[in-house]
Structure formats: structure tokens, C-alpha cells
Scaffold this active site. Structure first.
Site, PDB file in Angstrom:
ATOM      1  N   TYR A   1    -111.272  21.040 -38.245  1.00 48.83           N
ATOM      2  CA  TYR A   1    -110.307  20.895 -39.334  1.00 48.83           C
ATOM      3  C   TYR A   1    -108.987  21.445 -38.808  1.00 48.83           C
ATOM      4  O   TYR A   1    -108.707  22.636 -38.889  1.00 48.83           O
ATOM      5  CB  TYR A   1    -110.779  21.652 -40.584  1.00 48.83           C
ATOM      6  CG  TYR A   1    -109.800  21.643 -41.731  1.00 48.83           C
ATOM      7  CD1 TYR A   1    -109.131  20.467 -42.082  1.00 48.83           C
ATOM      8  CD2 TYR A   1    -109.533  22.791 -42.462  1.00 48.83           C
ATOM      9  CE1 TYR A   1    -108.225  20.451 -43.130  1.00 48.83           C
ATOM     10  CE2 TYR A   1    -108.634  22.789 -43.515  1.00 48.83           C
ATOM     11  CZ  TYR A   1    -107.981  21.626 -43.848  1.00 48.83           C
ATOM     12  OH  TYR A   1    -107.081  21.621 -44.880  1.00 48.83           O
TER      13      TYR A   1
ATOM     14  N   ASN B   1    -105.597  15.736 -39.301  1.00 44.17           N
ATOM     15  CA  ASN B   1    -104.328  15.846 -40.029  1.00 44.17           C
ATOM     16  C   ASN B   1    -103.159  15.175 -39.309  1.00 44.17           C
ATOM     17  O   ASN B   1    -102.001  15.547 -39.490  1.00 44.17           O
ATOM     18  CB  ASN B   1    -104.009  17.313 -40.341  1.00 44.17           C
ATOM     19  CG  ASN B   1    -104.497  17.722 -41.719  1.00 44.17           C
ATOM     20  OD1 ASN B   1    -104.218  17.041 -42.711  1.00 44.17           O
ATOM     21  ND2 ASN B   1    -105.233  18.820 -41.788  1.00 44.17           N
TER      22      ASN B   1
ATOM     23  N   ASN C   1    -113.617  15.088 -45.069  1.00 42.69           N
ATOM     24  CA  ASN C   1    -112.962  16.265 -45.645  1.00 42.69           C
ATOM     25  C   ASN C   1    -113.300  16.249 -47.136  1.00 42.69           C
ATOM     26  O   ASN C   1    -112.815  15.408 -47.883  1.00 42.69           O
ATOM     27  CB  ASN C   1    -111.447  16.216 -45.439  1.00 42.69           C
ATOM     28  CG  ASN C   1    -110.735  17.398 -46.092  1.00 42.69           C
ATOM     29  OD1 ASN C   1    -111.046  17.795 -47.206  1.00 42.69           O
ATOM     30  ND2 ASN C   1    -109.756  17.959 -45.395  1.00 42.69           N
TER      31      ASN C   1
ATOM     32  N   ASP D   1    -109.523  13.741 -51.728  1.00 43.26           N
ATOM     33  CA  ASP D   1    -108.440  12.808 -51.407  1.00 43.26           C
ATOM     34  C   ASP D   1    -108.679  12.107 -50.072  1.00 43.26           C
ATOM     35  O   ASP D   1    -107.905  11.240 -49.672  1.00 43.26           O
ATOM     36  CB  ASP D   1    -107.065  13.494 -51.436  1.00 43.26           C
ATOM     37  CG  ASP D   1    -107.036  14.827 -50.721  1.00 43.26           C
ATOM     38  OD1 ASP D   1    -108.076  15.272 -50.187  1.00 43.26           O
ATOM     39  OD2 ASP D   1    -105.959  15.462 -50.697  1.00 43.26           O
ATOM     40  N   HIS D   2    -109.771  12.473 -49.405  1.00 38.51           N
ATOM     41  CA  HIS D   2    -110.172  11.809 -48.167  1.00 38.51           C
ATOM     42  C   HIS D   2    -111.402  10.933 -48.421  1.00 38.51           C
ATOM     43  O   HIS D   2    -112.215  11.238 -49.292  1.00 38.51           O
ATOM     44  CB  HIS D   2    -110.552  12.826 -47.096  1.00 38.51           C
ATOM     45  CG  HIS D   2    -109.417  13.658 -46.598  1.00 38.51           C
ATOM     46  ND1 HIS D   2    -108.853  13.474 -45.347  1.00 38.51           N
ATOM     47  CD2 HIS D   2    -108.757  14.693 -47.163  1.00 38.51           C
ATOM     48  CE1 HIS D   2    -107.889  14.370 -45.176  1.00 38.51           C
ATOM     49  NE2 HIS D   2    -107.806  15.106 -46.265  1.00 38.51           N
TER      50      HIS D   2
ATOM     51  N   GLU E   1    -112.942  21.408 -44.782  1.00 40.40           N
ATOM     52  CA  GLU E   1    -112.334  22.012 -45.967  1.00 40.40           C
ATOM     53  C   GLU E   1    -113.404  22.303 -47.027  1.00 40.40           C
ATOM     54  O   GLU E   1    -113.264  21.966 -48.201  1.00 40.40           O
ATOM     55  CB  GLU E   1    -111.202  21.139 -46.534  1.00 40.40           C
ATOM     56  CG  GLU E   1    -110.163  21.984 -47.256  1.00 40.40           C
ATOM     57  CD  GLU E   1    -108.909  21.205 -47.658  1.00 40.40           C
ATOM     58  OE1 GLU E   1    -108.072  21.811 -48.350  1.00 40.40           O
ATOM     59  OE2 GLU E   1    -108.761  20.025 -47.274  1.00 40.40           O
TER      60      GLU E   1
ATOM     61  N   ASP F   1    -111.065  16.191 -39.673  1.00 46.00           N
ATOM     62  CA  ASP F   1    -109.739  15.961 -40.239  1.00 46.00           C
ATOM     63  C   ASP F   1    -108.735  16.529 -39.251  1.00 46.00           C
ATOM     64  O   ASP F   1    -108.533  17.734 -39.191  1.00 46.00           O
ATOM     65  CB  ASP F   1    -109.631  16.648 -41.600  1.00 46.00           C
ATOM     66  CG  ASP F   1    -108.259  16.484 -42.234  1.00 46.00           C
ATOM     67  OD1 ASP F   1    -107.403  15.790 -41.644  1.00 46.00           O
ATOM     68  OD2 ASP F   1    -108.033  17.057 -43.321  1.00 46.00           O
TER      69      ASP F   1
END
Length: 262
Positions: A107, A152, A9, A252-253, A36, A150
């Protein structure tokens, strides 16, 4: 023929083009799946990728949000996309690799902040999205396939820094974990990362909010590589490139890798 797959991501492919190029140059996976991307397809910066040998790309995009892309050194057959939960978002794309493997990049919606669909529409959309993925694979059993992305959701207790403290936090709530497990069972999917690394804390995401993300190490494993049982035994070499979380202007991934001898 062995090939290495990476999922990441990227949190804006245009903003973070330099670290995508860094990854491609230093790690050289055969296929890179991005989520993303936050870019219309025509504005994805493909020239630099092609210069490093990644001249094949299949993507779905939209301005400022979502977006998925698959970059490859070898030709890709575009197999289309699905709009699970009818959100109208660019969250999925599927291709066939030259070795015949079907590869799908997802995603899955993050789900907002409150784990209650009655007060948080986004949480309901997340659950509905996963439910439709489940129903899709119940109706159409996958073969010789890999899904990545991702998702999540951090499903296992050791996929988060504190199982107890995150039980009511979106991404690790029991209802999300249950939905993901049902979807996994529907396709017979094997979690390749945990097949290779069966024990211990393992994360792929660390919040931007932490002043020192590495020292705090309050991570979650949100990014996944799954395969059908007919090819899961060919997988090996799974790893999370944790260092990438500390690169300049990082996502942040962190990227997640696996190799397959197929």
C-alpha cells in the site's frame, strides 16, 4: 497448477467485511490481497473468511490507518515486511505460496493533495518510498515473484479519464510516473494487467465525491499486479471487477484479478 489472485484496497476490512465475504463467495480467488485494512491484526474478522475456506492469513496492521493482509486457501509462509522510507506504517507484507512464488502486497502512500515535496511532506514520503523500493530491487533482483497492491499511481495516459486534466493531480504527475517506471525497471517487473489488456481506458478507482461514479466514469488505475519475467508468460485472465464499486457500502477501489498457470 493454476491459481487466481485478487488485489483490493478495501478501505476498512471491518467496516466492509460483508463485501469481502461477497467477493470470496462469488469470485473465489485462491489468494486475496487487501490494502488499507485500517485494523490491528488481531481485530481483522477472520472467522467469516475461514468459513469460506480462507483459513490462512498473513497481515500487518495498525489502528485506523494503512494495513495489509493476504488471505489464502492454502498455507502461506510469512516472509516478513519492510518499512520503506522509515514511516513506521503497516504498508507491506511478503509471503511465499505453496507453489514457490514470492508474493508481496503493498500500500504505497497516497501522497496528499499537492504534488510538491517542499510544501507537502506526504508527497515527499511517497517519492521516497518508491525510491527505496527501486533501490531494494536493484540490490536484490527478484525471481519467481509477484507484487500487487494499491500503488496510488496511474502510470499510463489511458489509466486515467483525462491525461491532460490530471497531469498536475497527485497520482498521475510526471514525477510520480517516472519514479514508478524506475522502480518497475529495477525489478524487471511486467505489468500483468496491461500485458493482458494492452489497449483502452482502464480504471480501478472512482472517487466517492462523484454523485454517480459510474455515469461520470472519472476513474484511475491505481491498483496493480506485476510479475517477474520468468513467470509473466504464465499469466492470463486479467480483469477489473468494476461492479464491486457499486456494491452496498463500497470501497472506492474495485478488485483487480489475474490468473497464473504455475
Amino acid at each position: 497448477m493454476p491459481f487466481t489472485l485478487c488485489t483490493w484496497n478495501i478501505n476498512s476490512v471491518r467496516l466492509r467485511e460483508p463485501i469481502v465475504l461477497k467477493l470470496l463467495e462469488e469470485e473465489a480467488p485462491d489468494v486475496l490481497c487487501l490494502q488499507e485494512c485500517k485494523s490491528p491484526v488481531e481485530k481483522i474478522p477472520t472467522e467469516g473468511f475461514a468459513a469460506l475456506g480462507y483459513s490462512h492469513i498473513v497481515a500487518r496492521g495498525q489502528k485506523g490507518y494503512n494495513g495489509v493482509a493476504i488471505l489464502s486457501k492454502t498455507p502461506l509462509e510469512d516472509l516478513g515486511d519492510r518499512d520503506f522510507a522509515s514511516l513506521g506504517h503497516a504498508r507491506h507484507v511478503a509471503v511465499r505460496l505453496e507453489n514457490g512464488v514470492r508474493l508481496e502486497n503493498f500500500y504505497i502512500p497516497a501522497g496528499g493533495d499537492v504534488p510538491d515535496r517542499e510544501v507537502n511532506e506526504k508527497f515527499g514520503q511517497k517519492l521516497d518510498y518508491i525510491t527505496e523500493m527501486r533501490d531494494h530491487w536493484r540490490a536484490e533482483a527478484p525471481e519467481k515473484a509477484i507484487i500487487v497492491g494499491d500503488f496510488n499511481i496511474a502510470p499510463r495516459e489511458d489509466d486515467v479519464w483525462s491525461h491532460k486534466q490530471l497531469l498536475k493531480v497527485v497520482s498521475h504527475t510526471p514525477i510520480e510516473v517516472e519514479h514508478l517506471a524506475e522502480m518497475q525497471d529495477a525489478g524487471g517487473w511486467v505489468d500483468i494487467t496491461r500485458q493482458d489488456i494492452p489497449e483502452g481506458q482502464l480504471y480501478s478507482w472512482w472517487s466517492y465525491r462523484a454523485k454517480d461514479w459510474s455515469a461520470a466514469d472519472k476513474g484511475r488505475r491505481l491498483d496493480h499486479i506485476w510479475a517477474t519475467p520468468d513467470i509473466s508468460n504464465a499469466a492470463h485472465g486479467s480483469r477489473v471487477l468494476r461492479d464491486a464499486r457499486g456494491w452496498e457500502k463500497p470501497s472506492d477501489h474495485a478488485p483487480v484479478f489475474a490468473s497464473f498457470d504455475l
